[in-house]
Design a protein around this motif. Sequence first.
Motif, PDB file in Angstrom:
ATOM      1  N   ARG A 107       0.713  -1.247  -0.022  1.00  0.00           N
ATOM      2  CA  ARG A 107      -0.144   0.040   0.020  1.00  0.00           C
ATOM      3  C   ARG A 107       0.936   1.294   0.031  1.00  0.00           C
ATOM      4  O   ARG A 107       1.984   1.357   0.779  1.00  0.00           O
ATOM      5  N   ASP A 108       0.611   2.178  -0.797  1.00  0.00           N
ATOM      6  CA  ASP A 108       1.073   3.421  -0.808  1.00  0.00           C
ATOM      7  C   ASP A 108       1.186   4.010   0.569  1.00  0.00           C
ATOM      8  O   ASP A 108       0.175   4.049   0.903  1.00  0.00           O
TER       9      ASP A 108
ATOM     10  N   PRO B  76      -1.410   7.506   0.290  1.00  0.00           N
ATOM     11  CA  PRO B  76      -2.406   7.331  -0.666  1.00  0.00           C
ATOM     12  C   PRO B  76      -3.105   8.525  -1.325  1.00  0.00           C
ATOM     13  O   PRO B  76      -3.473   9.480  -0.671  1.00  0.00           O
TER      14      PRO B  76
ATOM     15  N   HIS C 210      -4.680   2.600  -3.012  1.00  0.00           N
ATOM     16  CA  HIS C 210      -3.589   3.279  -3.844  1.00  0.00           C
ATOM     17  C   HIS C 210      -2.534   2.066  -3.433  1.00  0.00           C
ATOM     18  O   HIS C 210      -1.967   1.904  -2.295  1.00  0.00           O
TER      19      HIS C 210
ATOM     20  N   LEU D  23       1.126  -0.188  -4.782  1.00  0.00           N
ATOM     21  CA  LEU D  23       2.321   0.050  -5.590  1.00  0.00           C
ATOM     22  C   LEU D  23       2.670  -1.368  -5.957  1.00  0.00           C
ATOM     23  O   LEU D  23       2.917  -2.325  -5.018  1.00  0.00           O
TER      24      LEU D  23
ATOM     25  N   HIS E  54       1.482   1.963 -10.161  1.00  0.00           N
ATOM     26  CA  HIS E  54       0.339   2.540  -9.418  1.00  0.00           C
ATOM     27  C   HIS E  54      -0.972   1.950  -9.798  1.00  0.00           C
ATOM     28  O   HIS E  54      -1.174   1.748 -11.017  1.00  0.00           O
TER      29      HIS E  54
END
Length: 111
Positions: free
Chosen positions: A30-31, A34, A39, A41, A103
Motif C-alpha cells: 500500500r502507498d 495514498p 492505492h 504499488l 500504481h
Amino acid sequence: MAADCIFCKIIGKEIPSEFIYEDEDMIAIRDINPKAPVHLLIIPRKHIRSINDIEACDEALLGRMMTVAKGLAAKEGTDQSGYRVFFNVEKGGGQEVFHLHLHLVGGFDRS
C-alpha cells in the motif's frame, strides 16, 4: 538491488512493510501517502530505474505487472467500479522513487 533504493530495501526486508502480494518477480504494498481509498504499488524485485530504462528482456515482467494489477483490483473490490494503473516517469512525470513501480488507484464512489 541498489544500495540506496528504498524499494530495494523494502524488497530485501531491511525496511518493514506489509506485502499484500508477493511472488518471485514482484511485490505489492500500500502507498504510504495514498491518493485514493485504494492505492497500491506493484514493484518488481529487479531494480529498474524507470520506464526509460526497460529493455526487451523486461517485456514479460511488465506484462505480469499488469496481470497482478488486475488480480489485486479484484481482491480490493475495485475491478467492477473502476480503477487506474499508471507509471510516473522521471521527476517531470511525478516519479519520486527511482525504482520502477506501477500504481493501482481506485475505490472512489462515483455514483
